[in-house]
Write a protein that holds these residues in place. Structure first.
Motif, short mmCIF file in Angstrom:
data_model
loop_
_atom_site.label_atom_id
_atom_site.label_comp_id
_atom_site.label_asym_id
_atom_site.label_seq_id
_atom_site.Cartn_x
_atom_site.Cartn_y
_atom_site.Cartn_z
N THR A 148 0.77 -1.00 -0.12
CA THR A 148 0.60 -0.17 -0.12
C THR A 148 0.69 0.98 0.30
O THR A 148 0.47 1.71 -0.63
N LEU A 149 2.39 1.10 0.81
CA LEU A 149 2.34 2.22 0.83
C LEU A 149 3.83 3.06 0.21
O LEU A 149 3.86 3.72 -1.08
N LEU A 150 4.21 1.13 -0.82
CA LEU A 150 4.64 1.86 -1.89
C LEU A 150 4.92 1.32 -3.16
O LEU A 150 5.19 2.26 -4.15
N THR A 151 3.68 1.57 -3.33
CA THR A 151 3.01 1.15 -5.05
C THR A 151 3.06 1.97 -6.01
O THR A 151 3.52 2.85 -6.74
N VAL A 152 2.61 3.78 -4.65
CA VAL A 152 2.40 4.90 -5.47
C VAL A 152 3.56 4.97 -6.05
O VAL A 152 3.84 5.79 -7.30
N PRO A 153 4.60 5.43 -5.38
CA PRO A 153 6.37 5.87 -5.31
C PRO A 153 6.82 4.95 -6.83
O PRO A 153 7.54 5.52 -8.12
N LEU A 154 6.55 3.52 -6.54
CA LEU A 154 6.90 2.56 -7.51
C LEU A 154 5.81 3.35 -9.14
O LEU A 154 6.76 3.47 -9.82
N ALA A 155 5.16 3.32 -8.81
CA ALA A 155 3.68 3.58 -9.93
C ALA A 155 4.72 5.30 -11.22
O ALA A 155 4.33 5.06 -11.78
N VAL A 156 4.86 6.17 -9.51
CA VAL A 156 5.44 7.25 -9.88
C VAL A 156 6.59 7.30 -11.41
O VAL A 156 6.61 7.48 -12.71
N ALA A 157 7.23 6.34 -11.01
CA ALA A 157 9.19 6.45 -11.31
C ALA A 157 8.90 5.41 -12.91
O ALA A 157 10.16 5.41 -13.50
N TYR A 158 8.29 4.12 -12.47
CA TYR A 158 7.77 3.54 -13.26
C TYR A 158 6.86 2.86 -14.03
O TYR A 158 7.02 2.26 -15.10
N GLY A 159 5.53 3.68 -14.01
CA GLY A 159 4.14 2.94 -14.33
C GLY A 159 3.22 2.02 -13.19
O GLY A 159 4.06 1.40 -13.20
N TRP A 160 2.19 2.01 -13.58
CA TRP A 160 1.64 1.32 -13.26
C TRP A 160 2.20 -0.23 -13.04
O TRP A 160 1.80 -1.01 -12.37
N GLN A 161 2.48 -0.65 -14.45
CA GLN A 161 2.46 -1.70 -14.94
C GLN A 161 3.47 -2.98 -14.28
O GLN A 161 3.69 -3.94 -13.67
N TRP A 162 4.53 -1.66 -13.92
CA TRP A 162 5.86 -1.91 -13.24
C TRP A 162 5.95 -2.67 -12.08
O TRP A 162 6.40 -3.28 -11.48
N ALA A 163 5.02 -0.85 -11.61
CA ALA A 163 4.41 -1.39 -9.83
C ALA A 163 4.09 -2.34 -9.56
O ALA A 163 4.10 -2.85 -8.08
N LEU A 164 2.81 -2.72 -10.28
CA LEU A 164 2.02 -4.26 -10.04
C LEU A 164 2.76 -5.02 -9.84
O LEU A 164 2.85 -5.84 -8.91
N ALA A 165 3.58 -5.08 -11.56
CA ALA A 165 4.23 -6.36 -11.55
C ALA A 165 5.46 -6.83 -11.07
O ALA A 165 5.33 -7.89 -10.86
N GLY A 166 6.22 -5.88 -10.35
CA GLY A 166 6.79 -5.84 -9.44
C GLY A 166 7.05 -6.74 -8.53
O GLY A 166 7.52 -7.37 -7.94
N TRP A 167 5.93 -6.64 -8.09
CA TRP A 167 5.56 -7.23 -6.57
C TRP A 167 5.22 -8.26 -7.03
O TRP A 167 5.34 -9.63 -5.52
N GLY A 168 5.50 -9.12 -7.89
CA GLY A 168 5.63 -10.68 -8.15
C GLY A 168 7.12 -11.46 -7.41
O GLY A 168 6.87 -12.49 -7.60
N VAL A 169 7.82 -9.87 -7.16
CA VAL A 169 8.75 -11.47 -6.37
C VAL A 169 8.67 -11.73 -5.02
O VAL A 169 9.68 -12.41 -4.64
N LEU A 170 7.64 -11.06 -4.33
CA LEU A 170 6.92 -11.32 -3.18
C LEU A 170 6.83 -13.20 -3.04
O LEU A 170 7.21 -14.06 -2.51
N ALA A 171 6.20 -13.38 -4.49
CA ALA A 171 5.33 -14.86 -5.03
C ALA A 171 7.14 -15.59 -4.98
O ALA A 171 7.15 -16.42 -4.83
N VAL A 172 7.46 -15.40 -6.07
CA VAL A 172 9.85 -15.56 -6.34
C VAL A 172 10.05 -16.30 -5.46
O VAL A 172 10.63 -17.15 -4.92
N LEU A 173 10.18 -15.26 -4.20
CA LEU A 173 11.17 -15.37 -2.64
C LEU A 173 10.62 -16.20 -2.00
O LEU A 173 10.92 -17.57 -1.49
#
Length: 404
Positions: A148-173
């Motif tokens: 909740t806290l970090l998705t908006v900053p990520l979306a500002v920097a990389y766009g909403w698609q990369w911001a949402l997809a990037g959390w896939g790293v949690l599943a990989v870990l």
């Protein structure tokens, strides 16, 4: 690797899996306006996109329970994490169709985890069910807070698609830890099952009267916890959806301030999830814990109706209570079910009915608000749901269940 070290590794892997059971859902609301603008979604489409996962919880929990029984909770958790990873990536590809399909896949993956993780807790951490369930609930809330806290900053920097997809790293870990942990756990239980089978059928004989008594007690427990979970989940999802609006309309907070004011409702849940096991370990009766949490939960609708100026207090108290009551419900199911299979079946019933009510709650509350042009009636509905939860928890946690 020692047995204690192996148990610690399994617990770590289990908690990493638990992070994924709410974090990906919480990552969407902060950027939902960007998603709607990019995909051309209407308000109804946005509502559907955000409600699909909870609908999946209600619709697919029986299938997830059957899958867990068939392949074992270890493989089920792996499949759930793969579904979460695939759904997270698919919903970020940039079309309405893939967003809906990806969100559905994500919801199904989380549903499998919702069922399988408590089975592992009930089977492998039964003596520490309260503390492990508390850690499980707190981890889910912590994961949702981070996204909740970090998705908006990520979306500002990389766009909403990369911001949402990037959390896939949690599943990989989580997969990196859970796959080896799950294999070891499954191998251990195969050995245990083989040893039990070698003892012969004689040791499996039970007194028919005792068996009937246990089944009757389990049915009563499941009915009560279903009512409790329906009230808890409905109250949680309804307040998650509408608390910022309620604070804006009844207290006069600006939209940004109202959103920030609602944040403690999620953050305080971490404290509630941790405090419940501490209280139970300190031999505080389960009934006293349940009653206290119910009173704190009920303080939110009552407080907003009679003393809205103290909204921050009611939000914090209810936040801690909703995290704690979730922990109590799952702990009672894990500790007081006569077997792992009974806990799995009971969990399926509790979650199916509870999430079905939860899926309808935000829409119903919005409709009541629109028809009455105020928040008094919706808050009274929340109060009624929480009273049902309180009565059910009070009954389910009475000592006779524990002492049977």
């Amino acid at each position: 690797m020692s047995r204690r070290t192996a148990g610690g590794f399994v617990l770590l892997a289990l908690l990493l899996a638990a992070v994924n059971l709410r974090a990906h859902l919480a990552s969407l609301p902060p950027v939902v306006d960007d998603v709607a603008a990019s995909l051309g979604l209407t308000s109804a489409g946005v509502g559907l996109l955000t409600s699909v996962p909870v609908l999946c919880f209600a619709l697919f929990t029986p299938a997830a329970s059957a899958l867990t029984a068939r392949v074992g909770p270890e493989r089920a958790i792996t499949l759930g994490l793969l579904g979460i990873l695939g759904g997270t990536l698919l919903r970020s590809t940039g079309s309405v169709t893939t967003a809906m399909v990806g969100t559905t896949v994500l919801g199904v993956g989380i549903t499998i985890g919702n069922v399988a993780v408590p089975v592992v807790i009930a089977r492998d951490f039964r003596e520490r069910a309260a503390s492990v369930t508390g850690a499980y609930a707190a981890t889910m809330n912590a994961g949702s807070t981070v996204t909740t806290l970090l998705t908006v900053p990520l979306a500002v920097a990389y766009g909403w698609q990369w911001a949402l997809a990037g959390w896939g790293v949690l599943a990989v870990l989580a997969l990196a830890f859970w796959v080896p942990a799950g294999r070891g756990l499954a191998a251990h239980h195969r050995k245990v099952d083989a040893a039990d089978a070698a003892r012969g059928a004689g040791s499996a004989a039970t007194d028919a009267g005792d068996d009937r008594t246990a089944h009757a007690a389990q049915r009563r427990l499941v009915v009560l916890l279903t009512l409790a979970f329906a009230g808890q989940a409905s109250g949680y999802y309804a307040m998650t959806a509408w608390l910022p609006s309620i604070l804006g309309d009844t207290v006069g907070l600006a939209p940004a301030a109202a959103g920030g004011g609602a944040a403690p409702f999620q953050l305080a849940a971490i404290a509630g999830a941790f405090l419940v096991p501490i209280a139970l370990a300190g031999r505080v009766p389960a009934r006293a814990v349940a009653a206290s949490l119910s009173a704190l939960w009920i303080a939110l609708p009552v407080g907003l109706l009679v003393a809205p100026d103290l909204w921050w207090l009611w939000v914090c108290l209810a936040g801690a209570a909703q995290g704690g009551s979730f922990t109590v419900i799952l702990t009672l199911l894990a500790q007081r079910s006569p077997s792992v299979a009974a806990a799995r079946r009971g969990s399926a019933v509790v979650q199916t009915a509870g999430y079905a009510c939860a899926a309808a709650a935000p829409t119903a509350l919005g409709a009541i608000h629109e028809s009455t042009a105020g928040w008094t009636a919706p808050l009274l509905v929340i109060l009624a749901l929480l009273v049902v939860m309180a009565v059910a928890l009070w009954t389910a946690s009475r000592p006779t269940y524990l002492d049977r």
